[in-house]
Design a protein around this motif. Structure first.
Motif, PDB file in Angstrom:
ATOM      1  N   MET A 102       0.822  -1.196   0.000  1.00  0.00           N
ATOM      2  CA  MET A 102       0.000   0.000   0.000  1.00  0.00           C
ATOM      3  C   MET A 102       0.863   1.256   0.000  1.00  0.00           C
ATOM      4  O   MET A 102       0.498   2.276  -0.589  1.00  0.00           O
ATOM      5  CB  MET A 102      -0.954  -0.012   1.188  1.00  0.00           C
ATOM      6  N   ASN A 103       2.013   1.203   0.639  1.00  0.00           N
ATOM      7  CA  ASN A 103       2.938   2.339   0.600  1.00  0.00           C
ATOM      8  C   ASN A 103       3.479   2.554  -0.807  1.00  0.00           C
ATOM      9  O   ASN A 103       3.662   3.693  -1.251  1.00  0.00           O
ATOM     10  CB  ASN A 103       4.085   2.117   1.591  1.00  0.00           C
ATOM     11  N   SER A 104       3.736   1.456  -1.513  1.00  0.00           N
ATOM     12  CA  SER A 104       4.185   1.567  -2.905  1.00  0.00           C
ATOM     13  C   SER A 104       3.088   2.181  -3.774  1.00  0.00           C
ATOM     14  O   SER A 104       3.350   3.021  -4.642  1.00  0.00           O
ATOM     15  CB  SER A 104       4.576   0.181  -3.446  1.00  0.00           C
ATOM     16  N   LEU A 105       1.848   1.755  -3.543  1.00  0.00           N
ATOM     17  CA  LEU A 105       0.713   2.310  -4.274  1.00  0.00           C
ATOM     18  C   LEU A 105       0.569   3.809  -4.002  1.00  0.00           C
ATOM     19  O   LEU A 105       0.314   4.600  -4.917  1.00  0.00           O
ATOM     20  CB  LEU A 105      -0.566   1.577  -3.880  1.00  0.00           C
ATOM     21  N   ARG A 106       0.742   4.187  -2.741  1.00  0.00           N
ATOM     22  CA  ARG A 106       0.571   5.594  -2.352  1.00  0.00           C
ATOM     23  C   ARG A 106       1.536   6.515  -3.112  1.00  0.00           C
ATOM     24  O   ARG A 106       1.204   7.656  -3.425  1.00  0.00           O
ATOM     25  CB  ARG A 106       0.771   5.742  -0.848  1.00  0.00           C
ATOM     26  N   LYS A 107       2.725   6.017  -3.409  1.00  0.00           N
ATOM     27  CA  LYS A 107       3.717   6.831  -4.121  1.00  0.00           C
ATOM     28  C   LYS A 107       3.248   7.174  -5.526  1.00  0.00           C
ATOM     29  O   LYS A 107       3.554   8.251  -6.044  1.00  0.00           O
ATOM     30  CB  LYS A 107       5.050   6.083  -4.183  1.00  0.00           C
ATOM     31  N   GLN A 108       2.507   6.250  -6.151  1.00  0.00           N
ATOM     32  CA  GLN A 108       2.066   6.469  -7.529  1.00  0.00           C
ATOM     33  C   GLN A 108       0.654   7.032  -7.627  1.00  0.00           C
ATOM     34  O   GLN A 108       0.346   7.782  -8.567  1.00  0.00           O
ATOM     35  CB  GLN A 108       2.146   5.157  -8.316  1.00  0.00           C
ATOM     36  N   GLN A 109      -0.213   6.643  -6.686  1.00  0.00           N
ATOM     37  CA  GLN A 109      -1.621   7.048  -6.762  1.00  0.00           C
ATOM     38  C   GLN A 109      -2.087   7.616  -5.415  1.00  0.00           C
ATOM     39  O   GLN A 109      -3.029   7.102  -4.793  1.00  0.00           O
ATOM     40  CB  GLN A 109      -2.503   5.850  -7.150  1.00  0.00           C
ATOM     41  N   PRO A 110      -1.460   8.703  -4.946  1.00  0.00           N
ATOM     42  CA  PRO A 110      -1.855   9.243  -3.630  1.00  0.00           C
ATOM     43  C   PRO A 110      -3.308   9.702  -3.590  1.00  0.00           C
ATOM     44  O   PRO A 110      -3.976   9.554  -2.562  1.00  0.00           O
ATOM     45  CB  PRO A 110      -0.888  10.416  -3.429  1.00  0.00           C
ATOM     46  N   GLU A 111      -3.798  10.249  -4.709  1.00  0.00           N
ATOM     47  CA  GLU A 111      -5.175  10.747  -4.720  1.00  0.00           C
ATOM     48  C   GLU A 111      -6.191   9.633  -4.521  1.00  0.00           C
ATOM     49  O   GLU A 111      -7.245   9.849  -3.913  1.00  0.00           O
ATOM     50  CB  GLU A 111      -5.453  11.487  -6.026  1.00  0.00           C
ATOM     51  N   LEU A 112      -5.883   8.449  -5.050  1.00  0.00           N
ATOM     52  CA  LEU A 112      -6.804   7.324  -4.897  1.00  0.00           C
ATOM     53  C   LEU A 112      -7.023   7.005  -3.425  1.00  0.00           C
ATOM     54  O   LEU A 112      -8.162   6.848  -2.969  1.00  0.00           O
ATOM     55  CB  LEU A 112      -6.250   6.088  -5.628  1.00  0.00           C
ATOM     56  N   LEU A 113      -5.945   6.901  -2.671  1.00  0.00           N
ATOM     57  CA  LEU A 113      -6.070   6.559  -1.259  1.00  0.00           C
ATOM     58  C   LEU A 113      -6.661   7.706  -0.450  1.00  0.00           C
ATOM     59  O   LEU A 113      -7.377   7.482   0.525  1.00  0.00           O
ATOM     60  CB  LEU A 113      -4.702   6.148  -0.709  1.00  0.00           C
ATOM     61  N   GLU A 114      -6.389   8.932  -0.865  1.00  0.00           N
ATOM     62  CA  GLU A 114      -6.942  10.089  -0.149  1.00  0.00           C
ATOM     63  C   GLU A 114      -8.454  10.181  -0.297  1.00  0.00           C
ATOM     64  O   GLU A 114      -9.133  10.769   0.551  1.00  0.00           O
ATOM     65  CB  GLU A 114      -6.283  11.367  -0.665  1.00  0.00           C
ATOM     66  N   MET A 115      -8.994   9.605  -1.371  1.00  0.00           N
ATOM     67  CA  MET A 115     -10.439   9.638  -1.579  1.00  0.00           C
ATOM     68  C   MET A 115     -11.179   8.658  -0.676  1.00  0.00           C
ATOM     69  O   MET A 115     -12.401   8.753  -0.536  1.00  0.00           O
ATOM     70  CB  MET A 115     -10.761   9.323  -3.042  1.00  0.00           C
ATOM     71  N   MET A 116     -10.454   7.717  -0.089  1.00  0.00           N
ATOM     72  CA  MET A 116     -11.091   6.665   0.697  1.00  0.00           C
ATOM     73  C   MET A 116     -11.290   7.094   2.148  1.00  0.00           C
ATOM     74  O   MET A 116     -10.441   7.747   2.751  1.00  0.00           O
ATOM     75  CB  MET A 116     -10.240   5.402   0.653  1.00  0.00           C
ATOM     76  N   ASP A 117     -12.432   6.678   2.699  1.00  0.00           N
ATOM     77  CA  ASP A 117     -12.723   6.943   4.106  1.00  0.00           C
ATOM     78  C   ASP A 117     -12.141   5.872   5.008  1.00  0.00           C
ATOM     79  O   ASP A 117     -12.001   6.080   6.213  1.00  0.00           O
ATOM     80  CB  ASP A 117     -14.242   7.031   4.305  1.00  0.00           C
ATOM     81  N   ALA A 118     -11.807   4.727   4.437  1.00  0.00           N
ATOM     82  CA  ALA A 118     -11.171   3.643   5.198  1.00  0.00           C
ATOM     83  C   ALA A 118     -10.391   2.774   4.222  1.00  0.00           C
ATOM     84  O   ALA A 118     -10.775   2.624   3.065  1.00  0.00           O
ATOM     85  CB  ALA A 118     -12.212   2.805   5.943  1.00  0.00           C
ATOM     86  N   ILE A 119      -9.289   2.226   4.709  1.00  0.00           N
ATOM     87  CA  ILE A 119      -8.500   1.277   3.933  1.00  0.00           C
ATOM     88  C   ILE A 119      -8.234   0.072   4.817  1.00  0.00           C
ATOM     89  O   ILE A 119      -7.615   0.198   5.882  1.00  0.00           O
ATOM     90  CB  ILE A 119      -7.168   1.896   3.462  1.00  0.00           C
ATOM     91  N   ILE A 120      -8.741  -1.068   4.401  1.00  0.00           N
ATOM     92  CA  ILE A 120      -8.550  -2.317   5.128  1.00  0.00           C
ATOM     93  C   ILE A 120      -7.588  -3.172   4.315  1.00  0.00           C
ATOM     94  O   ILE A 120      -7.927  -3.636   3.222  1.00  0.00           O
ATOM     95  CB  ILE A 120      -9.883  -3.078   5.335  1.00  0.00           C
ATOM     96  N   ASP A 121      -6.367  -3.350   4.836  1.00  0.00           N
ATOM     97  CA  ASP A 121      -5.395  -4.166   4.106  1.00  0.00           C
ATOM     98  C   ASP A 121      -5.217  -5.515   4.789  1.00  0.00           C
ATOM     99  O   ASP A 121      -5.829  -5.794   5.829  1.00  0.00           O
ATOM    100  CB  ASP A 121      -4.067  -3.430   3.922  1.00  0.00           C
ATOM    101  N   GLY A 122      -4.379  -6.338   4.196  1.00  0.00           N
ATOM    102  CA  GLY A 122      -4.233  -7.704   4.673  1.00  0.00           C
ATOM    103  C   GLY A 122      -3.712  -7.824   6.083  1.00  0.00           C
ATOM    104  O   GLY A 122      -3.953  -8.839   6.752  1.00  0.00           O
TER     105      GLY A 122
END
Length: 213
Positions: free
Chosen positions: A113-133
């Motif tokens: 998810m940290n790798s994803l955040r580097k490329q698509q920060p706006e995607l994660l910022e749009m979420m109200d919750a992130i449930i990862d493994g």
């Protein structure tokens, strides 16, 4: 896709890979290579779709191999592209304009998810919750991740819409009690359709109202 008798849905819960980001074919190639390297069946890459890394390691690899496999996938994820599917950004913006809370429910771990955040920060910022493994004890097809997400968003599971592509994820969505929208990005339409309430080809030109939001 809905009728006037459908209830109004109050939250959207998204799987990540194969739903929001076009990465499943890349993962399939990686795990097929790893499976071949470690003598796994030819179906290995598809068999593990939607499951957490810890589940993959514990079920399919000897403990002595865990560190090596874990390093390989993390190195791979650090450099792989995370490209949004066509229409995703527009659909998420439309949900946000309606005030619909959103969550990502993914089998990926926090390092990915940290790798994803580097490329698509706006995607994660749009979420109200992130449930990862790392936040679940039971991998898909168990519904735990989706139930946690519904609780975080303070919405009953049966008022949520789950968006999934993997067979394990579709089953997890069904078990949660949510309405399930399936995408045939990883599996065939024939495989996906029986496991979802609604199947969509993509998010392009899709409106929230079509799904009952």
């Amino acid at each position: 896709m809905t009728t006037d008798t459908k209830p109004k849905y109050l939250a959207a819960l998204f799987d990540l890979d194969g739903v929001l980001v076009d990465t499943e074919n890349i993962y399939t190639s990686f795990w097929a290579n790893e499976g071949s390297r470690y003598g796994k069946p030819a179906t290995f890459a598809m068999d593990i779709k939607g499951t957490t890394l810890s589940d993959i390691l514990s079920r399919h690899f000897h403990p002595s191999m865990h560190r090596e496999v874990e390093k390989a996938i993390h190195d791979f994820e650090d450099n792989m592209p995370y490209v949004l599917f066509p229409g995703v950004r527009e659909f998420l913006n439309a949900l946000r304009d309606l005030g619909i809370p959103m969550a990502i429910v993914t089998s990926s771990d926090d390092k990915k998810m940290n790798s994803l955040r580097k490329q698509q920060p706006e995607l994660l910022e749009m979420m109200d919750a992130i449930i990862d493994g790392s936040m679940v004890t039971r991998s898909k097809p168990h519904p735990e991740g989706y139930l946690i997400a519904a609780t975080r968003l303070k919405v009953q599971p049966n008022r949520c819409v789950v968006f999934e592509d993997s067979l394990q994820g579709l089953e997890a969505g069904r078990r949660s009690g949510a309405m399930v929208v399936g995408l045939p990005t990883t599996n065939s339409k024939e495989q996906v359709e029986p496991l979802c309430d609604v199947m969509i080809e993509s998010f392009e030109n899709l409106t929230p109202a079509e799904l009952g939001f």
